[in-house]
Each structure stands twice: as structure tokens, then as C-alpha cells.
Design a protein around this motif. Structure first.
Motif, PDB file in Angstrom:
ATOM      1  N   GLY A 195       2.422  11.613   6.380  1.00  0.00           N
ATOM      2  CA  GLY A 195       2.848  11.581   7.770  1.00  0.00           C
ATOM      3  C   GLY A 195       1.783  12.166   8.665  1.00  0.00           C
ATOM      4  O   GLY A 195       1.844  12.069   9.877  1.00  0.00           O
ATOM      5  N   ARG A 196       0.755  12.797   8.047  1.00  0.00           N
ATOM      6  CA  ARG A 196      -0.327  13.348   8.858  1.00  0.00           C
ATOM      7  C   ARG A 196      -1.682  12.802   8.403  1.00  0.00           C
ATOM      8  O   ARG A 196      -2.720  13.358   8.712  1.00  0.00           O
ATOM      9  N   GLY A 197      -1.642  11.751   7.593  1.00  0.00           N
ATOM     10  CA  GLY A 197      -2.900  11.148   7.177  1.00  0.00           C
ATOM     11  C   GLY A 197      -3.278  11.460   5.747  1.00  0.00           C
ATOM     12  O   GLY A 197      -4.327  12.050   5.489  1.00  0.00           O
ATOM     13  N   ALA A 198      -2.427  11.077   4.788  1.00  0.00           N
ATOM     14  CA  ALA A 198      -2.746  11.269   3.370  1.00  0.00           C
ATOM     15  C   ALA A 198      -3.394   9.998   2.851  1.00  0.00           C
ATOM     16  O   ALA A 198      -2.847   8.909   3.012  1.00  0.00           O
ATOM     17  N   ILE A 199      -4.536  10.145   2.202  1.00  0.00           N
ATOM     18  CA  ILE A 199      -5.256   8.961   1.744  1.00  0.00           C
ATOM     19  C   ILE A 199      -4.460   8.207   0.688  1.00  0.00           C
ATOM     20  O   ILE A 199      -4.495   6.975   0.624  1.00  0.00           O
ATOM     21  N   GLU A 200      -3.673   8.938  -0.114  1.00  0.00           N
ATOM     22  CA  GLU A 200      -2.857   8.267  -1.136  1.00  0.00           C
ATOM     23  C   GLU A 200      -1.861   7.303  -0.484  1.00  0.00           C
ATOM     24  O   GLU A 200      -1.518   6.281  -1.061  1.00  0.00           O
ATOM     25  N   GLY A 201      -1.406   7.676   0.706  1.00  0.00           N
ATOM     26  CA  GLY A 201      -0.427   6.855   1.412  1.00  0.00           C
ATOM     27  C   GLY A 201      -1.021   5.577   1.979  1.00  0.00           C
ATOM     28  O   GLY A 201      -0.295   4.696   2.427  1.00  0.00           O
ATOM     29  N   VAL A 202      -2.340   5.484   1.988  1.00  0.00           N
ATOM     30  CA  VAL A 202      -2.991   4.226   2.374  1.00  0.00           C
ATOM     31  C   VAL A 202      -3.355   3.452   1.117  1.00  0.00           C
ATOM     32  O   VAL A 202      -3.113   2.251   1.010  1.00  0.00           O
ATOM     33  N   ALA A 203      -3.937   4.189   0.144  1.00  0.00           N
ATOM     34  CA  ALA A 203      -4.445   3.548  -1.073  1.00  0.00           C
ATOM     35  C   ALA A 203      -3.336   2.826  -1.831  1.00  0.00           C
ATOM     36  O   ALA A 203      -3.484   1.648  -2.189  1.00  0.00           O
ATOM     37  N   GLY A 204      -2.209   3.503  -2.059  1.00  0.00           N
ATOM     38  CA  GLY A 204      -1.128   2.916  -2.854  1.00  0.00           C
ATOM     39  C   GLY A 204      -0.527   1.679  -2.199  1.00  0.00           C
ATOM     40  O   GLY A 204      -0.568   0.586  -2.765  1.00  0.00           O
ATOM     41  N   PRO A 205       0.011   1.817  -0.977  1.00  0.00           N
ATOM     42  CA  PRO A 205       0.645   0.660  -0.339  1.00  0.00           C
ATOM     43  C   PRO A 205      -0.301  -0.521  -0.136  1.00  0.00           C
ATOM     44  O   PRO A 205       0.102  -1.674  -0.285  1.00  0.00           O
ATOM     45  N   GLU A 206      -1.566  -0.249   0.199  1.00  0.00           N
ATOM     46  CA  GLU A 206      -2.501  -1.360   0.399  1.00  0.00           C
ATOM     47  C   GLU A 206      -2.712  -2.119  -0.906  1.00  0.00           C
ATOM     48  O   GLU A 206      -2.770  -3.349  -0.929  1.00  0.00           O
ATOM     49  N   ALA A 207      -2.847  -1.360  -2.010  1.00  0.00           N
ATOM     50  CA  ALA A 207      -3.000  -1.998  -3.312  1.00  0.00           C
ATOM     51  C   ALA A 207      -1.739  -2.795  -3.638  1.00  0.00           C
ATOM     52  O   ALA A 207      -1.803  -3.948  -4.080  1.00  0.00           O
ATOM     53  N   ALA A 208      -0.584  -2.187  -3.392  1.00  0.00           N
ATOM     54  CA  ALA A 208       0.682  -2.852  -3.688  1.00  0.00           C
ATOM     55  C   ALA A 208       0.810  -4.151  -2.887  1.00  0.00           C
ATOM     56  O   ALA A 208       1.226  -5.191  -3.409  1.00  0.00           O
ATOM     57  N   ASN A 209       0.403  -4.091  -1.637  1.00  0.00           N
ATOM     58  CA  ASN A 209       0.460  -5.248  -0.750  1.00  0.00           C
ATOM     59  C   ASN A 209      -0.327  -6.427  -1.337  1.00  0.00           C
ATOM     60  O   ASN A 209       0.167  -7.548  -1.439  1.00  0.00           O
ATOM     61  N   ASN A 210      -1.549  -6.147  -1.757  1.00  0.00           N
ATOM     62  CA  ASN A 210      -2.377  -7.234  -2.271  1.00  0.00           C
ATOM     63  C   ASN A 210      -1.938  -7.708  -3.647  1.00  0.00           C
ATOM     64  O   ASN A 210      -2.024  -8.890  -3.956  1.00  0.00           O
ATOM     65  N   ALA A 211      -1.475  -6.752  -4.483  1.00  0.00           N
ATOM     66  CA  ALA A 211      -0.991  -7.153  -5.794  1.00  0.00           C
ATOM     67  C   ALA A 211       0.237  -8.052  -5.637  1.00  0.00           C
ATOM     68  O   ALA A 211       0.395  -9.045  -6.347  1.00  0.00           O
ATOM     69  N   ALA A 212       1.099  -7.712  -4.672  1.00  0.00           N
ATOM     70  CA  ALA A 212       2.287  -8.526  -4.440  1.00  0.00           C
ATOM     71  C   ALA A 212       1.891  -9.919  -3.952  1.00  0.00           C
ATOM     72  O   ALA A 212       2.487 -10.926  -4.344  1.00  0.00           O
ATOM     73  N   ALA A 213       0.835  -9.968  -3.114  1.00  0.00           N
ATOM     74  CA  ALA A 213       0.383 -11.271  -2.610  1.00  0.00           C
ATOM     75  C   ALA A 213      -0.046 -12.168  -3.760  1.00  0.00           C
ATOM     76  O   ALA A 213       0.231 -13.372  -3.758  1.00  0.00           O
ATOM     77  N   ALA A 214      -0.696 -11.584  -4.752  1.00  0.00           N
ATOM     78  CA  ALA A 214      -1.085 -12.378  -5.916  1.00  0.00           C
ATOM     79  C   ALA A 214       0.142 -12.704  -6.765  1.00  0.00           C
ATOM     80  O   ALA A 214       0.258 -13.802  -7.311  1.00  0.00           O
ATOM     81  N   GLY A 215       1.068 -11.739  -6.852  1.00  0.00           N
ATOM     82  CA  GLY A 215       2.285 -11.957  -7.630  1.00  0.00           C
ATOM     83  C   GLY A 215       3.103 -13.122  -7.098  1.00  0.00           C
ATOM     84  O   GLY A 215       3.673 -13.900  -7.859  1.00  0.00           O
ATOM     85  N   VAL A 216       3.140 -13.253  -5.771  1.00  0.00           N
ATOM     86  CA  VAL A 216       3.893 -14.344  -5.128  1.00  0.00           C
ATOM     87  C   VAL A 216       3.394 -15.702  -5.623  1.00  0.00           C
ATOM     88  O   VAL A 216       4.152 -16.670  -5.708  1.00  0.00           O
ATOM     89  N   LEU A 217       2.107 -15.749  -5.985  1.00  0.00           N
ATOM     90  CA  LEU A 217       1.545 -17.023  -6.443  1.00  0.00           C
ATOM     91  C   LEU A 217       2.104 -17.444  -7.798  1.00  0.00           C
ATOM     92  O   LEU A 217       2.028 -18.617  -8.151  1.00  0.00           O
ATOM     93  N   VAL A 218       2.646 -16.500  -8.583  1.00  0.00           N
ATOM     94  CA  VAL A 218       3.178 -16.870  -9.900  1.00  0.00           C
ATOM     95  C   VAL A 218       4.355 -17.839  -9.770  1.00  0.00           C
ATOM     96  O   VAL A 218       4.278 -18.963 -10.273  1.00  0.00           O
TER      97      VAL A 218
END
Lengths: 493, 176
Positions: free
Chosen positions: A293-316
Motif C-alpha cells: 500500500g506504500r510501494g512494495a516491489i513484491e506487490g508489483v512483481a507478483g501480480p504483473e507476472a500473474a497477469n502475463n501468465a494468465a494471458a498465456a493460460g487463456v490461450l490453452v
């Protein structure tokens, strides 16, 4: 393994200079348009789709793939550097990334988003490569009743389980199904709901609807309450990659991938759910949860990775079953269909060269995006600053152009305008637009499969549920419905 | 700085409610139309199999039911929440005049394509829209002309799809 050989052949195709150029064009356009505020991945693909019409299928699909992945990367830059949140799949990134940027650590936020997207995108594409052929083999054995079950599951989750208001989600789905009815009935050759208008007898083009609901609807919606004044972009500050950066980022990247990919493959709303889950997980596991809530790098790294992994998952499910589970996927299916290619189990046998070239280009596109995003971030910042009157005028112009270029008839523009106005009111009143697009593309397929099932079952509706696969699917759906209702009641209580 | 925009209890305005009722009613209306119009679809040789009417009936029922549900939810005070977007200012009132201008500009565009050709129609659309949204008129006009000509040339030469040149017919580069 057979699929490895096929993949290598795919690489041989996709690595030809001409196709590399198309891939580069796709990722660049995808990122540039994805960076533009107000334009999500679905709108990016819909707006750029008509541009590919004059190309041969392989080239066109390679461009789509680039646009699809590029749009995902572009969106994260927007949410990190722009002061206002947007686009649902990257809202959590906005939360943490934007705080980081304001605290002078914008560079690290952009880097973890880009590298995380690359890591997740690549791992997820490997998983796609490994899983898709066997799922396609399994899918060949599915009968029409099983497809009906899969579509019912997709309809219900996309429309009713995910949104804030199930009634509005289902209404949006029903509107999409209605639009899908317009045209000539495939089995009897009769016209339905065409109002005697000749253009409508061919049905309403999915591209027209997608562009109308996303581009025109969004432009009108924003125009009604436009934020005036200069665009505020947070300057990119701080150091790009430090030892601490890598130490704190790599685990969230991998966890995000592990969360995103499976969620992408099941019809569960694609990216949104996975980013929220990943954010929650990172917050729980963090050594310093007070930073969230004040700028944790983990809070960017995780969701961004999840976002792109899901985008590839949708292709299945998209490639193996022909089942789009997000609005973006629905637009991609429309793109395939415009070339007379039906995504589904037969894709891997009938158009094997094409599909493997597409998958290979996903790997290539990911590498290009990594190179494109970090060093060129200053250019994307410039794109972000386009004055809003020009931006939305441009969106309207290209929406009209894209629609007109489908068939070169003005009637399509009338449909575009009507759908756009509907999209405006849907946004204002909380009707999600994704179910409409999914309903439009899946509706006609569902009708065909239902009729086929009942033909085989000689009119006995029990045939819809007797196959074991269908029975299991309905069972799981029932469980999911009960769980959701219980959770909602508890939350409201 | 960290205060969320639009915090505090959301005021349910009368116009939002009215809009909600109208949209819900339109969904119901479309459903009724679907059901009525479906009866006119000829179902020749209807054996046990599902004919061309069944699916439209189902869709019509779904439209009516969900539309009614939305209206009922509104009556109980549960309104849908507007979507957020980067460029939307949640603090300002809806500017219907601008929306009407944009719709008018789009109508002008689709009329002009056949009358005067795509380039002219495109200039009208871009200029009209940018100007309605607050751009300086001469800048908007300049951008519109350049954009329309570039796209026209690109389509005519590069993509092999030619847009109707209209009044510019026969001009080299512009007429594919």
C-alpha cells in the motif's frame, strides 16, 4: 517428442526475417496502443484486427500474438506512471507500482513489471507448449454435449460469478447472445431478427461489436466526464536493478506465474482474478507487510507476472477447445474466423504448421517485448502524454476506419454507433461488457452444439447431461455457484 | 494524497436511478421483441429436434428475466457502479452535450463517406471529435488533415485496400 519437433519447425517459420518483422510490428503496435490510457488489451486487438486483413494467415496470427502480449506489457507502464488507475487487470499494479513511482522508485517498478512479465510469459508459454497438444488430443474425443457443458460453464463464470452484479452480467451476456442470433440460421437457412435489412442477413460482425463496445463505448463514456487539464505523468526515478531488486523480485515472479497460468486456463475471468490472488499471496508472505500500500516491489512483481501468465493460460482453452474465456480471447477467435480457421481440437492436426508458428512467435515476441520495454520507456512516456482530445478523437477515427474496412459498407458504421451508445450506458450503469463479446462469439457455437446433441439424442434433453465429462463439468459448476453464493451471503452479513 | 477519490457514501442521484430503470426496461423490451419475433421464424417439419426457434426463445427469456432483475435491484436501491477509467474525472457531472456532439460527428462521418469520400469524412470525424473535446480548432484541423491523408495513402499503397477517395478521385497516391 512430436510436439518438440513441431515447435522447432514453428521456430523455423517464425524466425524468417519477414515473420520476425511482423512479430516486431505486432509487439510495437501492441505496446504503443496498450500504453494509451483507456485502451485495454481487448480494445487493442479489436482496433488493430482490420489492419491484418490483407495479410496471409500466418503473418496475421503472428501480428495478433504480438499485439496480445504487447498490450499486456503496455498496460503496466500506464498504471505505474499515470496518476489515475484504470484497466482492471492492472489495478493492483497501479496500487503498488504507482506508489513506488511517486516515491522515486519508478525505474525499479517498471523493471520488475517488465522482467516479471517476461519470466512469467516465457514459463507460461512453455507450459502452453507442453499441455496444448495433449489437451487437444483429449478434446477431439469430446462430443457436442461436452462442448455445450464447457460453454455453459464459460457463460456462467464470465457473466455471473465474477462481476459485482450477476443480474447485470447475465443481461450483458444475453445482449451478446441476441446479437449472435441476428443473421441467417445455419441449419435451416432462415433469416432471424434481420428486420429485413440485407446487411444484417450475414450476421453482425464480431469485430464491429468489439470495436463498438470497447472503442466507441469507452470514448463516449470518457467524453462524458473527461478529466481536463494537463496529463500528470510520474517521472521515472531511482535505480533500475539492484541486488535487492533481484532478491525481492524473483520469488514473486515465480509465484505469480504459478497462480496466473492455471487461472488463465480455466474459465475464471482470466487476468483479473489472478492478479488479485497474487497480490493477496505476496502480502501474506511478505517479510515487511507494512510496505504494502506504500510501494512494495513484491506487490508489483507478483501480480504483473500473474497477469502475463494468465494471458498465456487463456490461450490453452482458446487454441485447444476454441473456447474464449475473456473478451480479448473472443476478439482473437474472431480474428481466426476471418481467415476461415476455427480454433479447436482440430487446429493442431489441420493447421499444425500455423499453430506452431504462432506459439513460436509468442516466445520471440516475449524477448522482443523485454528489449522494447525497458530501454524505450521514455518513448512510451511520451505516448502517455498525448493530449486527451486528440487521443479520443483518434480512437473514434480508427474505430470507424477499422469497422468500415471489414466490409466497406456504411451500414456497419450504423451498427457501430448503436453498439457504441449501448456500451456507453452499460459502462455507466455497471453492466460488464466482456460477457457481451463472449456471448456473441460463443452463442452461435452453443446453439449449433445443442442442436447437434439433441439430434443425436433424438430430441431427448437428457442427452445434454449424460456424458460423464458434461456431468462432471455441471457438477463443478454447481459447486462453484454454491461456494460463491455462500461467500457473498457471508460477506454481506 | 492517499485519500481515495469519491470516498464517503455514494449519493444515489435521481437521474442515475432513472437511467438504470430505462436501461433495464430496454433489456426487457428487447427480450419481449425477441420472443415475439421468434414466433415468426418458420419451423418447418418440426420433429423432435430443436428448430431455429428454440434458442431465440431461450435468449428472449434470459433478456426478460435479467432485465427485470436489474429493475428490481434498482428499486431496492442496489444500483450498478460505473466503471472507472484513467481519464474519467469522478467529480464532474455528466456532460451530455459533448456526448451528443460526438454522436453527431460520427453520423456526419458515415454520411460523408459515400457523399465526399473517406478522406473528407475522416477529417470531419477527427476534427469534430477533437474540437468537441476541447482541442484548439486550428491544431485539431491540421492534425486531422495530415492523419486522413496519411491513412488514405497507406491504405491505397500499402495494404491494398482502397478507401473511397470521393472528391479526391483520380489524385495520384490517394486513389488506390
Amino acid at each position: 517428442m512430436g510436439s518438440l519437433g513441431a515447435l522447432l519447425e514453428g521456430f523455423a517459420t517464425a524466425a524468417q526475417p519477414e515473420y520476425l518483422l511482423y512479430a516486431l510490428l505486432g509487439v510495437t503496435l501492441g505496446t504503443a496502443v496498450g500504453v494509451l490510457p483507456g485502451i485495454g488489451p481487448a480494445m487493442t486487438v479489436a482496433l488493430l484486427l482490420p489492419l491484418t486483413y490483407s495479410l496471409e494467415p500466418t503473418a496475421a496470427l503472428i501480428i495478433f500474438a504480438g499485439i496480445y502480449y504487447g498490450g499486456m506489457y503496455g498496460g503496466s507502464t500506464t498504471s505505474i506512471l499515470l496518476n489515475t488507475p484504470g484497466e482492471s487487470s492492472s489495478v493492483v499494479t497501479a496500487l503498488e507500482g504507482n506508489r513506488m513511482a511517486r516515491a522515486g522508485r519508478g525505474a525499479a517498478a517498471l523493471a520488475t513489471a517488465a522482467i516479471g512479465s517476461f519470466v512469467a510469459g516465457t514459463i507460461a508459454t512453455v507450459l502452453l507448449t507442453a499441455l496444448a497438444p495433449s489437451i487437444a488430443e483429449l478434446a477431439v474425443t469430446l462430443g457436442p454435449a461436452d462442448y455445450v457443458a464447457l460453454m455453459v460453464v464459460a457463460f456462467t463464470t464470465v457473466a455471473a460469478l465474477l462481476g459485482a452484479s450477476p443480474a447485470r452480467g447475465l443481461a450483458s451476456l444475453a445482449l451478446g447472445l441476441f446479437l449472435g442470433l441476428v443473421g441467417t440460421d445455419t441449419l435451416t437457412g432462415q433469416q432471424r431478427f434481420t428486420l429485413g435489412v440485407p446487411t444484417l442477413s450475414d450476421g453482425i460482425d464480431v469485430v464491429v461489436v468489439a470495436v463498438g463496445v470497447f472503442a466507441v463505448g469507452e470514448a463516449l463514456y470518457v467524453a462524458a466526464r473527461l478529466r481536463h487539464g494537463p496529463v500528470e505523468v510520474v517521472p521515472v526515478g531511482g535505480r533500475w536493478m539492484t541486488g535487492e531488486f533481484w532478491r525481492r523480485s524473483w520469488k514473486p515472479w515465480l509465484r505469480g506465474t504459478a497462480i496466473g497460468f492455471p487461472i488463465g486456463t480455466i474459465p475464471a475471468g482470466g487476468a483479473d482474478v489472478s492478479t488479485f490472488l497474487s497480490y493477496a499471496v505476496e502480502k501474506k508472505l511478505a517479510k515487511r507487510p507494512e510496505e504494502f500500500g506504500r510501494g512494495a516491489i513484491e506487490g508489483v512483481a507478483g501480480p504483473e507476472a500473474a497477469n502475463n501468465a494468465a494471458a498465456a493460460g487463456v490461450l490453452v482453452p482458446l487454441l485447444t477447445l476454441g473456447l474464449p474465456t475473456t473478451a480479448t480471447a473472443a476478439v482473437i477467435v474472431a480474428g481466426f474466423q476471418s481467415y476461415g480457421i476455427q480454433p479447436g481440437p482440430l487446429l493442431f492436426t489441420d493447421d499444425s504448421a500455423l499453430v506452431w508458428a504462432l506459439i513460436a512467435s509468442l516466445y520471440i515476441g516475449n524477448v522482443m517485448l523485454l528489449v522494447l520495454n525497458l530501454p524505450l520507456v521514455r518513448i512510451w512516456v511520451k505516448v502517455l502524454q498525448i493530449p486527451r482530445p486528440y487521443l479520443y478523437a483518434g480512437i473514434l477515427l480508427f474505430a470507424a476506419l477499422g469497422t468500415y474496412a471489414v466490409n466497406f459498407v456504411v451500414d456497419d458504421l450504423v451498427v457501430l454507433l448503436v453498439i457504441g451508445v449501448a456500451g456507453l450506458f452499460m459502462r455507466r450503469r455497471g453492466y460488464p461488457v466482456a460477457p457481451l463479446v463472449v456471448g456473441l462469439i460463443l452463442g452461435p457455437m452453443a446453439e449449433e452444439q445443442v442442436r447437434r446433441t439433441l439430434q443425436i439424442g433424438q430430441g431427448d434433453p437428457v442427452a445434454l447431461v449424460t456424458s460423464p465429462f458434461a456431468a462432471v463439468a455441471y457438477g463443478l459448476l454447481a459447486v462453484a455457484l454454491v461456494v460463491t453464493v455462500v461467500l457473498r451471503v457471508r460477506r454481506d452479513a | 494524497m492517499t485519500s481515495p477519490e469519491g470516498s464517503g457514501p455514494r449519493v444515489v442521484s435521481r437521474s442515475a436511478r432513472a437511467e438504470e430503470y430505462v436501461f433495464g426496461a430496454l433489456v426487457v423490451g428487447l427480450g419481449v421483441f425477441t420472443l415475439v419475433d421468434a414466433t415468426s421464424i418458420a419451423a418447418r417439419g418440426s420433429m423432435g429436434a430443436v428448430g431455429p426457434r428454440a434458442f431465440p426463445y431461450a435468449v428472449g427469456v434470459l433478456l426478460v428475466v435479467t432485465g427485470v432483475a436489474a429493475v428490481v435491484a434498482t428499486a431496492r436501491g442496489r444500483l450498478g457502479s460505473a466503471e472507472d477509467a484513467e481519464d474519467v474525472d469522478p467529480a464532474v457531472r455528466t456532460d451530455w452535450v459533448t456526448v451528443a456532439k460526438l454522436v453527431a460527428v460520427l453520423v456526419a462521418h458515415l454520411v460523408l463517406i459515400d457523399v465526399a469520400g473517406w478522406p473528407v469524412a475522416a477529417v470531419a470525424l477527427f476534427f469534430g471529435a477533437a474540437w468537441s473535446l476541447g482541442a484548439v480548432w486550428w491544431k485539431a484541423l491540421g492534425v486531422a488533415v495530415v492523419l486522413a491523408l496519411v491513412v488514405q495513402v497507406l491504405f491505397a499503397s500499402g495494404l491494398g485496400l482502397s478507401l473511397p477517395a470521393g472528391v479526391l478521385e483520380g489524385v495520384p497516391l490517394l486513389d488506390g
